[in-house]
Scaffold this active site. Structure first.
Site, PDB file in Angstrom:
ATOM      1  N   GLU A  37       4.833 120.941  13.875  1.00 18.69           N
ATOM      2  CA  GLU A  37       4.016 121.887  13.069  1.00 18.69           C
ATOM      3  C   GLU A  37       4.233 123.050  14.383  1.00 18.69           C
ATOM      4  O   GLU A  37       3.685 122.430  15.636  1.00 18.69           O
ATOM      5  CB  GLU A  37       2.480 121.840  13.083  1.00 18.69           C
ATOM      6  CG  GLU A  37       1.697 122.784  13.000  1.00 18.69           C
ATOM      7  CD  GLU A  37       2.762 123.414  11.495  1.00 18.69           C
ATOM      8  OE1 GLU A  37       2.492 122.815  10.919  1.00 18.69           O
ATOM      9  OE2 GLU A  37       3.236 124.721  11.626  1.00 18.69           O
ATOM     10  N   GLY A  44      -0.906 123.550   6.957  1.00 20.35           N
ATOM     11  CA  GLY A  44      -0.187 123.979   6.590  1.00 20.35           C
ATOM     12  C   GLY A  44      -0.787 125.210   6.388  1.00 20.35           C
ATOM     13  O   GLY A  44      -1.817 125.583   6.138  1.00 20.35           O
ATOM     14  N   CYS A  46      -1.967 125.105   2.659  1.00 23.75           N
ATOM     15  CA  CYS A  46      -2.864 125.016   2.063  1.00 23.75           C
ATOM     16  C   CYS A  46      -4.261 125.207   2.813  1.00 23.75           C
ATOM     17  O   CYS A  46      -4.942 125.674   2.375  1.00 23.75           O
ATOM     18  CB  CYS A  46      -2.900 123.596   1.655  1.00 23.75           C
ATOM     19  SG  CYS A  46      -4.258 122.614   1.247  1.00 23.75           S
ATOM     20  N   SER A 145       6.897 125.833   1.602  1.00 21.85           N
ATOM     21  CA  SER A 145       7.538 126.656   0.750  1.00 21.85           C
ATOM     22  C   SER A 145       6.852 128.240   1.254  1.00 21.85           C
ATOM     23  O   SER A 145       5.853 127.441   1.607  1.00 21.85           O
ATOM     24  CB  SER A 145       6.678 126.412  -0.610  1.00 21.85           C
ATOM     25  OG  SER A 145       5.796 126.249  -0.906  1.00 21.85           O
ATOM     26  N   ILE A 184      -1.532 132.085  -7.871  1.00 24.17           N
ATOM     27  CA  ILE A 184      -1.964 133.087  -7.029  1.00 24.17           C
ATOM     28  C   ILE A 184      -2.722 133.832  -8.042  1.00 24.17           C
ATOM     29  O   ILE A 184      -3.984 134.729  -7.394  1.00 24.17           O
ATOM     30  CB  ILE A 184      -1.452 133.029  -6.357  1.00 24.17           C
ATOM     31  CG1 ILE A 184      -0.426 131.813  -5.593  1.00 24.17           C
ATOM     32  CG2 ILE A 184      -1.308 133.722  -5.349  1.00 24.17           C
ATOM     33  CD1 ILE A 184       0.098 131.407  -4.279  1.00 24.17           C
ATOM     34  N   GLU A 203       2.838 140.920 -16.068  1.00 21.49           N
ATOM     35  CA  GLU A 203       3.648 139.531 -15.695  1.00 21.49           C
ATOM     36  C   GLU A 203       5.076 139.667 -17.136  1.00 21.49           C
ATOM     37  O   GLU A 203       5.018 140.381 -17.822  1.00 21.49           O
ATOM     38  CB  GLU A 203       2.902 138.458 -16.847  1.00 21.49           C
ATOM     39  CG  GLU A 203       3.224 137.787 -16.933  1.00 21.49           C
ATOM     40  CD  GLU A 203       3.702 136.982 -15.894  1.00 21.49           C
ATOM     41  OE1 GLU A 203       3.685 136.204 -15.878  1.00 21.49           O
ATOM     42  OE2 GLU A 203       4.683 136.057 -16.771  1.00 21.49           O
ATOM     43  N   LEU A 320       2.527 121.400  -5.546  1.00 25.32           N
ATOM     44  CA  LEU A 320       0.986 121.436  -5.557  1.00 25.32           C
ATOM     45  C   LEU A 320       0.683 120.862  -3.807  1.00 25.32           C
ATOM     46  O   LEU A 320       0.691 119.273  -3.823  1.00 25.32           O
ATOM     47  CB  LEU A 320       0.543 120.894  -6.811  1.00 25.32           C
ATOM     48  CG  LEU A 320       0.292 121.290  -7.864  1.00 25.32           C
ATOM     49  CD1 LEU A 320       0.522 120.740  -9.362  1.00 25.32           C
ATOM     50  CD2 LEU A 320      -0.927 123.112  -8.171  1.00 25.32           C
ATOM     51  N   HIS A 445     -26.354 111.441 -20.115  1.00 28.62           N
ATOM     52  CA  HIS A 445     -27.196 112.361 -20.595  1.00 28.62           C
ATOM     53  C   HIS A 445     -28.171 113.094 -19.938  1.00 28.62           C
ATOM     54  O   HIS A 445     -28.739 112.624 -19.250  1.00 28.62           O
ATOM     55  CB  HIS A 445     -27.809 112.520 -22.192  1.00 28.62           C
ATOM     56  CG  HIS A 445     -27.536 113.859 -22.548  1.00 28.62           C
ATOM     57  ND1 HIS A 445     -27.565 115.024 -23.378  1.00 28.62           N
ATOM     58  CD2 HIS A 445     -29.404 113.513 -22.932  1.00 28.62           C
ATOM     59  CE1 HIS A 445     -27.802 115.213 -24.248  1.00 28.62           C
ATOM     60  NE2 HIS A 445     -29.734 114.353 -23.974  1.00 28.62           N
TER      61      HIS A 445
END
Ligand code: NAI
Length: 466
Positions: A37, A44, A46, A145, A184, A203, A320, A445
């Site tokens: 790393e 990373g 995340c 990524s 994101i 968009e 993901l 419940h």
């Protein structure tokens, strides 16, 4: 080249969720493991600049917004609410530090060596880090990524930011323009809208949240619009000019036509991510890549070069963290001779807006396209006692089941705790369960999970509370 120092059973390049989880699993299986790393901490994207810091800010900004807007309705009057942005950022930083240190602890506990630096593969069976070369029977590429750049728009992480910069703005921008209505864009757009920014989302497509169920995307757009987010769909940003006064964006209709100028203090570029393969030396050793620059693998994460594997965002599939973790575990288990498997149809997707959006399995659009006959069971949060007690009545659960067999094919939730509730349905689907199976399962419940049960009953037209 320097002499080979240590040799390992597996060297994993990348210490994100795909890589670090693979390292821990390999150690559990008795292998000698190292993980390369280059960042100062493990975890990373995340943990450092993705899932974890964004959730810290999403949670904190939600509390801020609740205090100002929602608590009074519950009989809790809060006066003198003030945003302490540095305090919120400190919370985020503390959470990130605790989590990244946690991975370092897990490495020590499992005797995984962290090779600090940038890794490359000079030849099959070798990993080079700095001026050291290590031998490895197996090499796993888990390099993740990074943000896809947009032509004509240069990210400076100050005025034009990626998700990384958007997690560390020093003040709340008056006007924030988000390019891309994906996960994101909506999550970080929500954070800054709650903290007081005017947020406009531009968009390219004619819808938000591409890939998610169409009905869910439409409903979510309305919910977010009520929260103050503005959407400019079917539009593309073609240029950006920064000055001390802000950013000037050139926006054109996606189908072509007259351009307009949109001004912003800060622009967030969130148009997707692309695989990190630069600097690994893959071309020299002949590792095959696909047309989108991802490492090509077979069903068992093997590349075309013997002894080299790849997992996570760097290969095809959903980008993901939890998918990468599953990849990593199964890849290592295959190396150890086990026969494990990931069902990629059952990878849940969660958007951590308020309310959350969660999905598993097929969308209605996918089922229609595949010509599958299906039944729909839908139940609204408004008809749930617990949701009412919580003043959290926005949203619904939708379950899609095979018309002939009743097997659950997909589920889509908008609403409080959607990201938690989806897993009940995931477990049923993992066992090939039917809507009837969910409907017959006794649900406590009063809980929000009763919305799932009622939606399952609704598949057969027999919801009890609607
Ligand atoms: P995304 O792929 O989710 O969304 C990107 C959006 O940008 C799409 O709607 C696309 O149509 C749009 N777009 C592309 N080019 C454009 C242009 N030139 N102008 C305007 N719009 C344009 O990508 P995002 O949000 O950047 O996320 C990257 C990855 O990270 C995704 O794979 C996502 O699933 C993952 N992620 C997941 C999270 C979660 O599970 N909660 C949170 C954050 C990211």
């Amino acid at each position: 080249m320097t002499a080979m120092t240590t040799s390992y059973d597996i060297i994993i390049i990348g210490g994100g969720p795909g890589g670090y989880v693979a390292a821990i699993r390999a150690a559990q299986l008795g292998m000698k493991v190292a993980c390369v790393e280059k960042e100062k901490v493990l975890g990373g994207t995340c943990l450092r600049v993705g899932c974890i810091p964004s959730k810290a800010l999403l949670h904190a900004s939600e509390k801020f917004h609740e205090a100002g807007h929602d608590l009074a309705a519950l009989g809790v009057k809060v006066v003198g609410i003030k945003l302490d942005l540095p305090g919120m950022m400190k919370h985020k930083t503390d959470v990130v530090n605790d989590n990244t240190k946690g991975i370092e602890f897990l490495f020590k506990k499992n005797k995984v060596d962290w090779l600090k630096g940038e890794g490359s593969i000079p030849a099959a069976g070798q990993v080079k880090v700095g001026d050291q070369t290590y031998a490895a029977k197996h090499i796993i590429i888990a390099t993740g990524s990074s943000v896809t750049p947009l032509p004509g728009i240069e990210i400076d992480e100050k005025q034009i930011v990626s998700s990384t910069g958007a997690l560390s703005l020093e003040k709340v921008p008056e006007n924030l323009v988000v390019i891309g209505a994906g996960v994101i864009g909506l999550e970080l757009g929500s954070v800054w809208a709650r903290l007081g920014a005017n947020v406009q989302v531009i968009e390219y497509l004619d819808r938000i949240l591409p890939g998610m169920d169409g009905e869910v995307a439409k409903s979510m757009q309305k919910i977010l619009e009520k929260q103050g987010l503005q959407f400019k769909l079917s539009s593309k940003v073609t240029a950006a000019k920064t000055s001390s006064g802000g950013v000037s964006l050139t926006v054109e209709p996606a189908a072509g036509g007259k351009a307009e100028t949109v001004k912003a203090d800060v622009v967030l570029v969130a148009v997707g991510r692309r695989a990190n393969t630069d600097g690994l030396g893959l071309d020299k050793i002949g590792v095959a890549m696909d047309a989108r620059g991802r490492v090509e693998t077979d069903g068992h994460y093997k590349t075309n070069v013997a002894g080299i594997y790849a997992v996570g965002d760097v290969i095809a599939g959903l980008m993901l963290a939890h998918k990468a973790e599953e990849d990593g575990v199964v890849c290592v288990e295959h190396i150890a001779g086990q026969k494990s498997h990931v069902d990629y149809n059952l990878v849940p997707g969660v958007v951590y807006t308020a309310p959350e959006v969660a999905a598993i399995g097929q969308t209605e659009e996918q089922l229609k396209e595949a010509g599958v006959k299906y039944k729909v069971g839908k139940f609204n949060y408004t008809a749930n006692g617990r949701a009412r007690a919580m003043n959290a009545t926005t949203g619904f659960v939708k379950i899609l089941a095979d018309a002939a067999t009743d097997r659950v094919l997909g589920a889509h939730i908008i609403g409080a705790s959607a990201g938690e509730m989806i897993h009940e349905i995931a477990t049923h689907m993992e066992y090939g369960g039917s809507a009837e199976d969910i409907a017959r399962t006794c649900h406590a419940h009063p809980t929000l999970s009763e919305v799932v049960k009622e939606a399952a009953l609704a598949v057969d037209g027999r919801a009890l509370h609607s």
